[in-house]
Design a protein around this motif. Structure first.
Motif, PDB file in Angstrom:
ATOM      1  N   ILE A 272       0.812  -1.215   0.000  1.00 17.25           N
ATOM      2  CA  ILE A 272       0.000   0.000   0.000  1.00 17.25           C
ATOM      3  C   ILE A 272       0.850   1.272   0.000  1.00 17.25           C
ATOM      4  O   ILE A 272       0.330   2.364  -0.205  1.00 17.25           O
ATOM      5  N   TYR A 273       2.171   1.123   0.231  1.00 15.14           N
ATOM      6  CA  TYR A 273       3.051   2.297   0.140  1.00 15.14           C
ATOM      7  C   TYR A 273       4.456   1.826  -0.212  1.00 15.14           C
ATOM      8  O   TYR A 273       4.954   0.839   0.339  1.00 15.14           O
ATOM      9  N   ASP A 274       5.083   2.552  -1.137  1.00 15.45           N
ATOM     10  CA  ASP A 274       6.458   2.262  -1.516  1.00 15.45           C
ATOM     11  C   ASP A 274       7.178   3.597  -1.687  1.00 15.45           C
ATOM     12  O   ASP A 274       6.774   4.431  -2.510  1.00 15.45           O
ATOM     13  N   TYR A 275       8.216   3.806  -0.901  1.00 17.24           N
ATOM     14  CA  TYR A 275       8.948   5.074  -0.978  1.00 17.24           C
ATOM     15  C   TYR A 275       9.440   5.357  -2.397  1.00 17.24           C
ATOM     16  O   TYR A 275       9.603   6.517  -2.786  1.00 17.24           O
ATOM     17  N   CYS A 276       9.664   4.311  -3.162  1.00 19.25           N
ATOM     18  CA  CYS A 276      10.188   4.490  -4.524  1.00 19.25           C
ATOM     19  C   CYS A 276       9.228   5.277  -5.423  1.00 19.25           C
ATOM     20  O   CYS A 276       9.653   5.896  -6.391  1.00 19.25           O
ATOM     21  N   THR A 277       7.945   5.218  -5.116  1.00  7.03           N
ATOM     22  CA  THR A 277       6.953   5.894  -5.963  1.00  7.03           C
ATOM     23  C   THR A 277       6.365   7.137  -5.301  1.00  7.03           C
ATOM     24  O   THR A 277       5.397   7.705  -5.802  1.00  7.03           O
ATOM     25  N   ASP A 278       6.966   7.567  -4.180  1.00  5.84           N
ATOM     26  CA  ASP A 278       6.465   8.730  -3.441  1.00  5.84           C
ATOM     27  C   ASP A 278       7.142   9.993  -3.976  1.00  5.84           C
ATOM     28  O   ASP A 278       8.201  10.405  -3.505  1.00  5.84           O
ATOM     29  N   LYS A 279       6.507  10.606  -4.969  1.00  4.60           N
ATOM     30  CA  LYS A 279       7.093  11.782  -5.627  1.00  4.60           C
ATOM     31  C   LYS A 279       7.128  12.999  -4.710  1.00  4.60           C
ATOM     32  O   LYS A 279       7.970  13.895  -4.879  1.00  4.60           O
ATOM     33  N   ALA A 280       6.210  13.045  -3.740  1.00  6.11           N
ATOM     34  CA  ALA A 280       6.202  14.180  -2.818  1.00  6.11           C
ATOM     35  C   ALA A 280       7.470  14.176  -1.957  1.00  6.11           C
ATOM     36  O   ALA A 280       8.101  15.216  -1.746  1.00  6.11           O
ATOM     37  N   PRO A 283      11.174  13.768  -5.190  1.00  9.79           N
ATOM     38  CA  PRO A 283      10.917  14.251  -6.558  1.00  9.79           C
ATOM     39  C   PRO A 283      11.820  13.565  -7.578  1.00  9.79           C
ATOM     40  O   PRO A 283      11.424  13.318  -8.703  1.00  9.79           O
ATOM     41  N   VAL A 284      13.057  13.278  -7.157  1.00  9.84           N
ATOM     42  CA  VAL A 284      13.960  12.480  -7.980  1.00  9.84           C
ATOM     43  C   VAL A 284      13.943  11.064  -7.425  1.00  9.84           C
ATOM     44  O   VAL A 284      14.203  10.853  -6.235  1.00  9.84           O
ATOM     45  N   THR A 285      13.611  10.089  -8.242  1.00  6.92           N
ATOM     46  CA  THR A 285      13.516   8.708  -7.784  1.00  6.92           C
ATOM     47  C   THR A 285      14.842   8.257  -7.187  1.00  6.92           C
ATOM     48  O   THR A 285      15.899   8.437  -7.805  1.00  6.92           O
ATOM     49  N   PRO A 286      14.835   7.695  -5.948  1.00 10.04           N
ATOM     50  CA  PRO A 286      16.086   7.211  -5.334  1.00 10.04           C
ATOM     51  C   PRO A 286      16.809   6.239  -6.261  1.00 10.04           C
ATOM     52  O   PRO A 286      16.177   5.424  -6.947  1.00 10.04           O
ATOM     53  N   ALA A 287      18.117   6.349  -6.262  1.00  5.01           N
ATOM     54  CA  ALA A 287      18.937   5.599  -7.234  1.00  5.01           C
ATOM     55  C   ALA A 287      18.665   4.105  -7.194  1.00  5.01           C
ATOM     56  O   ALA A 287      18.554   3.449  -8.240  1.00  5.01           O
ATOM     57  N   GLU A 288      18.551   3.540  -5.984  1.00  2.00           N
ATOM     58  CA  GLU A 288      18.373   2.078  -5.915  1.00  2.00           C
ATOM     59  C   GLU A 288      17.024   1.650  -6.491  1.00  2.00           C
ATOM     60  O   GLU A 288      16.862   0.524  -6.969  1.00  2.00           O
ATOM     61  N   CYS A 289      16.034   2.554  -6.459  1.00  2.00           N
ATOM     62  CA  CYS A 289      14.716   2.220  -7.003  1.00  2.00           C
ATOM     63  C   CYS A 289      14.770   2.093  -8.522  1.00  2.00           C
ATOM     64  O   CYS A 289      14.026   1.300  -9.112  1.00  2.00           O
ATOM     65  N   VAL A 290      15.640   2.863  -9.136  1.00  2.00           N
ATOM     66  CA  VAL A 290      15.757   2.826 -10.595  1.00  2.00           C
ATOM     67  C   VAL A 290      16.314   1.485 -11.042  1.00  2.00           C
ATOM     68  O   VAL A 290      15.901   0.936 -12.063  1.00  2.00           O
ATOM     69  N   HIS A 291      17.230   0.933 -10.243  1.00  2.00           N
ATOM     70  CA  HIS A 291      17.956  -0.266 -10.669  1.00  2.00           C
ATOM     71  C   HIS A 291      17.420  -1.556 -10.069  1.00  2.00           C
ATOM     72  O   HIS A 291      17.739  -2.633 -10.552  1.00  2.00           O
TER      73      HIS A 291
END
Length: 294
Positions: A272-280, A283-291
């Motif tokens: 129900i919540y994932d910091y990786c998709t929390d744009k508020a 604003p810049v997606t955390p590096a580990e989330c990208v990979h």
């Protein structure tokens, strides 16, 4: 004594035990000790109960620290109205640049689902929260919660189902927690300033004491004496040549196909919540989330 100068593999016949997929459970006092509020610990046979009341919560900690392996505890969470309470099971090193892997079970009003929040701290930096509900009622019976940790990944497991994976992405310049021995901890406390619906629902002390029950304490990991330097401990807990530790085997260096499907199912149906998709917040997606490959 020579043994005291090295990380010791805890658990009898580790290779054999892990090969057949079972693990022996030790008694609480062999591995753990009360951390605080010992008068809020209750023993009933093999079950340990931690109590939270208006005056105090309670907690326990492992007697040793560990580098790589698997830690499992069976927990039955607070029944009924548990709003405002948090029961935590986590591993952590010490100091301002500590590493930490958290399970935090966020209580709720009667009939509402418990939420499980996980977090990963690396070199003192956290803010990697994920929240999910479970596919069962964790207050009705004991369920196993595990942390598997090696040089390649950290895996959070519920009844052996992976619910989160934190992968080693050092080749991308992202730090990974692999050089600090960690203790194992659990506690119950009042966190009604944030735990339930962002702090809107407060703890109802008329329902106290709130009780979390524990059993099935199992640590199958590389035990690290405090007297040994971190770099030495790290070396001693890595496989070299003929010395092969189970946590370095290819079968646990990444999820199996079945486990990957389980993780996808959990994320699709229960997150129900994932910091990786929390744009508020980011604003810049955390590096580990990208990979990360979920």
């Amino acid at each position: 004594m020579a043994v005291s100068r090295m990380c010791v593999v805890f658990g009898l016949f580790v290779g054999l035990v892990m090969a057949v997929g079972t693990a022996s459970s030790a008694k609480f006092e062999e591995l753990f000790q009360p951390g605080w509020a010992a008068d809020h610990h209750v023993r009933e046979g093999d079950v340990l109960k931690l109590k939270l009341d208006y005056y105090s919560g309670a907690g326990f900690s492992s007697k040793s620290k560990y580098m790589f392996g698997k830690v499992t505890i069976q927990i039955k969470l607070v029944e009924g109205d548990s709003a405002g309470t948090v029961t935590a099971f986590y591993m952590s090193s010490e100091g301002p640049n500590h590493n930490e892997f958290d399970f935090e079970f966020l209580g709720n009003t009667t009939g509402e689902p418990y939420l499980v929040q996980t977090n990963v701290y690396v070199n003192g930096v956290g803010n990697r929260e994920q929240r999910m509900n479970l596919w069962f009622d964790p207050t009705k019976d004991f369920h196993s919660y595990s942390l598997l940790w090696n040089q390649r990944q950290v895996v959070f497991l519920v009844d052996e189902t992976p619910i989160r994976v934190h992968t080693n992405l050092e080749h991308r310049g992202i730090p990974f927690p692999k050089d600090q021995a960690m203790g194992v901890y659990s506690s119950i406390w009042n966190a009604d300033d944030w735990a339930t619906q962002g702090g809107r629902v407060k703890t109802d002390w008329t329902h106290a004491p709130f009780v979390a029950s524990y059993r099935g304490f199992d640590i199958n990991a590389c035990e690290c004496p405090v007297s040994v330097a971190a770099t030495e401990n790290a070396k001693r807990c890595m496989s070299t040549g003929a010395k092969r530790y189970w946590w370095d085997e290819p079968t646990v260096s990444e999820l199996s196909l079945h486990q990957s499907h389980q993780l996808m199912w959990v994320r699709a149906n229960h997150m129900i919540y994932d910091y990786c998709t929390d744009k508020a917040r980011f604003p810049v997606t955390p590096a580990e989330c990208v990979h990360h490959h979920h």
